[in-house]
Design a protein around this motif. Structure first.
Motif, PDB file in Angstrom:
ATOM      1  N   ASP A   1      14.478   0.583   7.832  1.00 23.63           N
ATOM      2  CA  ASP A   1      14.950   0.700   9.215  1.00 23.63           C
ATOM      3  C   ASP A   1      13.862   0.171  10.135  1.00 23.63           C
ATOM      4  O   ASP A   1      12.739   0.694  10.147  1.00 23.63           O
ATOM      5  N   LEU A   2      14.176  -0.860  10.902  1.00 21.30           N
ATOM      6  CA  LEU A   2      13.172  -1.460  11.786  1.00 21.30           C
ATOM      7  C   LEU A   2      12.694  -0.478  12.856  1.00 21.30           C
ATOM      8  O   LEU A   2      11.536  -0.529  13.291  1.00 21.30           O
ATOM      9  N   LYS A   3      13.558   0.423  13.276  1.00 22.23           N
ATOM     10  CA  LYS A   3      13.182   1.363  14.334  1.00 22.23           C
ATOM     11  C   LYS A   3      12.064   2.303  13.903  1.00 22.23           C
ATOM     12  O   LYS A   3      11.363   2.865  14.745  1.00 22.23           O
ATOM     13  N   VAL A   4      11.900   2.463  12.605  1.00 23.66           N
ATOM     14  CA  VAL A   4      10.784   3.273  12.105  1.00 23.66           C
ATOM     15  C   VAL A   4       9.451   2.680  12.560  1.00 23.66           C
ATOM     16  O   VAL A   4       8.468   3.402  12.780  1.00 23.66           O
ATOM     17  N   LEU A   5       9.432   1.361  12.762  1.00 26.80           N
ATOM     18  CA  LEU A   5       8.194   0.672  13.125  1.00 26.80           C
ATOM     19  C   LEU A   5       7.970   0.594  14.634  1.00 26.80           C
ATOM     20  O   LEU A   5       6.949   0.055  15.071  1.00 26.80           O
ATOM     21  N   TYR A   6       8.885   1.096  15.439  1.00 20.31           N
ATOM     22  CA  TYR A   6       8.720   1.027  16.890  1.00 20.31           C
ATOM     23  C   TYR A   6       7.400   1.631  17.373  1.00 20.31           C
ATOM     24  O   TYR A   6       6.747   1.058  18.258  1.00 20.31           O
ATOM     25  N   PRO A   7       6.973   2.795  16.843  1.00 21.33           N
ATOM     26  CA  PRO A   7       5.677   3.331  17.291  1.00 21.33           C
ATOM     27  C   PRO A   7       4.504   2.395  17.011  1.00 21.33           C
ATOM     28  O   PRO A   7       3.517   2.398  17.751  1.00 21.33           O
ATOM     29  N   LEU A   8       4.604   1.575  15.965  1.00 20.35           N
ATOM     30  CA  LEU A   8       3.542   0.607  15.679  1.00 20.35           C
ATOM     31  C   LEU A   8       3.650  -0.594  16.608  1.00 20.35           C
ATOM     32  O   LEU A   8       2.639  -1.134  17.069  1.00 20.35           O
TER      33      LEU A   8
ATOM     34  N   ALA B   1      13.807   8.071   0.462  1.00 22.28           N
ATOM     35  CA  ALA B   1      13.161   6.985   1.208  1.00 22.28           C
ATOM     36  C   ALA B   1      13.114   7.300   2.695  1.00 22.28           C
ATOM     37  O   ALA B   1      12.116   7.020   3.370  1.00 22.28           O
ATOM     38  N   LYS B   2      14.178   7.904   3.211  1.00 21.59           N
ATOM     39  CA  LYS B   2      14.223   8.232   4.639  1.00 21.59           C
ATOM     40  C   LYS B   2      13.172   9.263   5.001  1.00 21.59           C
ATOM     41  O   LYS B   2      12.498   9.145   6.032  1.00 21.59           O
ATOM     42  N   VAL B   3      13.005  10.272   4.161  1.00 21.30           N
ATOM     43  CA  VAL B   3      11.998  11.298   4.420  1.00 21.30           C
ATOM     44  C   VAL B   3      10.591  10.713   4.378  1.00 21.30           C
ATOM     45  O   VAL B   3       9.709  11.106   5.148  1.00 21.30           O
ATOM     46  N   LEU B   4      10.387   9.740   3.504  1.00 23.87           N
ATOM     47  CA  LEU B   4       9.048   9.165   3.323  1.00 23.87           C
ATOM     48  C   LEU B   4       8.711   8.089   4.352  1.00 23.87           C
ATOM     49  O   LEU B   4       7.575   7.608   4.383  1.00 23.87           O
ATOM     50  N   HIS B   5       9.668   7.733   5.195  1.00 18.68           N
ATOM     51  CA  HIS B   5       9.424   6.683   6.185  1.00 18.68           C
ATOM     52  C   HIS B   5       8.211   6.976   7.063  1.00 18.68           C
ATOM     53  O   HIS B   5       7.378   6.097   7.321  1.00 18.68           O
ATOM     54  N   MET B   6       8.095   8.205   7.532  1.00 12.42           N
ATOM     55  CA  MET B   6       6.999   8.536   8.446  1.00 12.42           C
ATOM     56  C   MET B   6       5.649   8.435   7.751  1.00 12.42           C
ATOM     57  O   MET B   6       4.676   7.929   8.325  1.00 12.42           O
ATOM     58  N   ALA B   7       5.575   8.921   6.518  1.00 15.08           N
ATOM     59  CA  ALA B   7       4.321   8.836   5.771  1.00 15.08           C
ATOM     60  C   ALA B   7       3.942   7.384   5.504  1.00 15.08           C
ATOM     61  O   ALA B   7       2.766   7.006   5.601  1.00 15.08           O
ATOM     62  N   VAL B   8       4.942   6.559   5.203  1.00 14.00           N
ATOM     63  CA  VAL B   8       4.696   5.134   4.986  1.00 14.00           C
ATOM     64  C   VAL B   8       4.182   4.485   6.262  1.00 14.00           C
ATOM     65  O   VAL B   8       3.213   3.714   6.252  1.00 14.00           O
ATOM     66  N   ARG B   9       4.823   4.802   7.379  1.00 12.01           N
ATOM     67  CA  ARG B   9       4.407   4.230   8.662  1.00 12.01           C
ATOM     68  C   ARG B   9       2.981   4.629   9.021  1.00 12.01           C
ATOM     69  O   ARG B   9       2.185   3.801   9.488  1.00 12.01           O
TER      70      ARG B   9
ATOM     71  N   PRO C   1       0.813  -1.223   0.000  1.00 12.53           N
ATOM     72  CA  PRO C   1       0.000   0.000   0.000  1.00 12.53           C
ATOM     73  C   PRO C   1       0.847   1.275   0.000  1.00 12.53           C
ATOM     74  O   PRO C   1       0.404   2.318  -0.478  1.00 12.53           O
ATOM     75  N   ALA C   2       2.096   1.190   0.500  1.00 14.45           N
ATOM     76  CA  ALA C   2       2.966   2.368   0.514  1.00 14.45           C
ATOM     77  C   ALA C   2       3.440   2.764  -0.883  1.00 14.45           C
ATOM     78  O   ALA C   2       4.062   3.823  -1.044  1.00 14.45           O
TER      79      ALA C   2
ATOM     80  N   GLU D   1       5.379  -5.116   2.432  1.00 15.05           N
ATOM     81  CA  GLU D   1       6.036  -3.838   2.134  1.00 15.05           C
ATOM     82  C   GLU D   1       7.508  -4.027   1.798  1.00 15.05           C
ATOM     83  O   GLU D   1       8.186  -4.870   2.398  1.00 15.05           O
ATOM     84  N   VAL D   2       7.983  -3.225   0.821  1.00 12.16           N
ATOM     85  CA  VAL D   2       9.395  -3.245   0.432  1.00 12.16           C
ATOM     86  C   VAL D   2      10.016  -1.853   0.585  1.00 12.16           C
ATOM     87  O   VAL D   2      11.142  -1.640   0.128  1.00 12.16           O
ATOM     88  N   ARG D   3       9.309  -0.947   1.241  1.00 12.05           N
ATOM     89  CA  ARG D   3       9.752   0.449   1.293  1.00 12.05           C
ATOM     90  C   ARG D   3      10.094   0.919   2.703  1.00 12.05           C
ATOM     91  O   ARG D   3       9.973   2.095   3.016  1.00 12.05           O
TER      92      ARG D   3
END
Length: 513
Positions: free
Chosen positions: A303-310, A208-216, A195-196, A298-300
């Motif tokens: 960094d696993l730490k991006v998913l910590y809030p989830l 990709a780094k900037v878009l991490h938050m929007a993807v999350r 979906p991302a 997801e393939v986008r």
């Protein structure tokens, strides 16, 4: 406060059981006559106040039973009345006798201070031991009840959400579409593929780094079946077909979205596209809420730490399946779909929207780096909330022994393997012929083992050496054997997939490569 107010507060309706002791401590240097005059003034006022309460009709009775004019010496004696009122002029040494906060009373020489009010024991009450025991039992029972209620509330608040959320985390051309289908075809699963993609397609000029938050944020909303998150990326959305690769989702080809298939059927992407594409987009959210498991591929995410809030969100019951593949096989597969990946390459390399090919394997290097980071974060001193919520799967192990690996993934996800799925899995992994360029993004029956080893006969040894140099750290930690010659590469009897084990490889050593 007036003398009447003092007495009303002290007596509290029990004048016959409480004596009021009144101390007038004269100021330093005062004459005996002055002290006598002050005591007389207070005595008169207190007696008048008692009479005004309606409980002292006789002055003498009030004097004898309720009021005593004491000297300082009397207070230090053996007598300790059940309640007492001590009054002393403001600033006198008697103010240290009691720690109870004072209130003011006006006397003939100015403001005075009440140093002690009535003691807690207003009257001597006899209570039997049986009564005390009953009271303690009742009190204990009440406290246990409160604790049980509190524990109940805590257990309810800590209960996991009714739905299970599975995120298949991988990279392009790593077999993730195949793994996605293993979940999509399960009758208990609502599945969406990447979906991302909509985030990257809309904001392709960012990195990709900037878009991490929007993807999350999009992933979080989809897991919660809140499809309004697509408003920012599909403002025109009207039909199910507006979603990326919607037809690979069995849930979007069956009730309540479309009645072409039953929920227990193995769906066909081509048949679904022909019939179900014009179903209203609102049906996506309705379908999502009707399943026990929500699975996203997801393939986008790099960094696993991006998913910590989830992972720490109490409203989600999130587990992560990390799919990896031999980077040399990934290169072979990426070459088949180089043009389709050009825009994504530009986002990975922060090219401000420019499409690029990955001739120098810069994108591959970032992919290898991300696999190492994700794996190490989850296995080397991981945070407590990751316990039992991360599973790493190698594509090569999956195609060699699909039922064992798929059963492990299903068990991890809380799913059961049905006989219909088992037959489908066998057919999809034991087809004839190699994969073709036009099938690069399709799941068709193939010999999966041959597909996983195709790079060894297709890629030149020079390319293989270059990939090994770029992804040496990932090959090491993920358990893939390097080849030192073209002979080793071409010898298919020489197994390059090592038994999986935890490596002592560290991120620092990978950074040096």
């Amino acid at each position: 406060m007036t003398p009447l107010g003092v007495l009303q507060a002290v007596l509290q309706g029990r004048p016959d059981q409480c004596r009021v002791y009144f101390l007038v401590h004269c100021r330093a240097g005062a004459t005996a006559a002055g002290c006598t005059k002050q005591r007389a003034w207070w005595s008169t006022r207190l007696l008048l106040a008692l009479k005004a309460t309606g409980r002292a009709p006789e002055r003498q009775r009030a004097r004898e039973r309720r009021v005593s004019i004491l000297s300082r010496a009397a207070l230090s004696g053996a007598e300790r009345p059940p309640c007492r009122l001590l009054v002393a002029p403001s600033g006198s040494s008697a103010s240290t006798r009691c720690g109870i906060p004072s209130s003011g009373i006006w006397g003939p020489k100015g403001r005075s201070r009440v140093l002690c009010s009535a003691s807690a024991r207003m009257a001597r009450i006899r209570i039997s031991s049986t009564t005390v025991a009953i009271f303690l039992v009742i009190q204990t029972g009440f406290l246990l009840f409160l604790c049980a209620q509190h524990g109940g509330f805590m257990s309810q608040s800590e209960e996991k959400p009714p739905q299970v959320h599975i995120l298949i985390l991988s990279s392009w051309r790593s077999g993730s579409s195949f793994v996605g289908q293993l979940f999509s075809q399960h009758p208990d699963v609502f599945y969406l593929m990447e979906p991302a993609w909509h985030v990257w397609a809309t904001m392709y000029q960012n990195s990709a780094k900037v878009l991490h938050m929007a993807v999350r944020d999009l992933i979080r909303s989809v897991f919660k079946c809140d499809m309004s998150v697509f408003d920012a990326y599909l403002p025109w959305k009207r039909n199910v077909s507006d979603l990326f690769q919607w037809a690979v989702s069995r849930a979007l080809c069956t009730d309540p979205v479309c009645e072409l298939f039953h929920r227990t059927d193995i769906t066909s992407e081509s048949a679904c596209k022909a019939v179900c594409g014009k179903s209203p987009f609102s049906k996506v959210e309705e379908a999502c809420k009707s399943y026990s498991h929500i699975v996203l591929k997801e393939v986008r995410i790099f960094d696993l730490k991006v998913l910590y809030p989830l992972l720490t969100d109490p409203s989600l019951n999130l587990k992560i399946i990390h799919l990896v593949r031999d980077p040399r096989a990934v290169v072979k597969s990426r070459e088949q779909s180089a043009k389709a990946l050009a825009r994504d390459n530009g986002i990975v390399l922060s090219m401000n929207g420019t499409k690029v090919e990955d001739g120098q394997y810069k994108v591959l290097q970032e992919i290898c780096r991300s696999h190492v980071q994700i794996y190490e974060t989850a296995t080397l001193k991981p945070p407590s909330f990751l316990k039992d919520r991360y599973l790493m799967i190698r594509f090569e192990d999956l195609v060699r022994d699909p039922l064992v690996e798929i059963t492990a993934m299903y068990k991890f996800s809380g799913l059961q393997l049905t006989s219909k799925l088992e037959n489908w899995i066998y057919n999809i992994t034991h087809g004839q012929g190699p994969s073709r360029k036009r099938e690069a993004f399709q799941i068709t029956p193939r010999n999966a083992v041959n597909v996983s080893q195709a790079w060894r006969t297709v890629l030149s040894f020079q390319k293989v050496k270059q990939v090994q140099e770029v992804c040496k750290g990932a090959l090491n930690i993920l358990g893939y054997q390097l080849v030192d010659s073209e002979k080793e590469q071409k010898d298919l009897s020489f197994d390059l997939v090592l038994p999986h084990r935890k490596s002592q490889f560290s991120w620092a050593s990978f950074s040096e490569n």
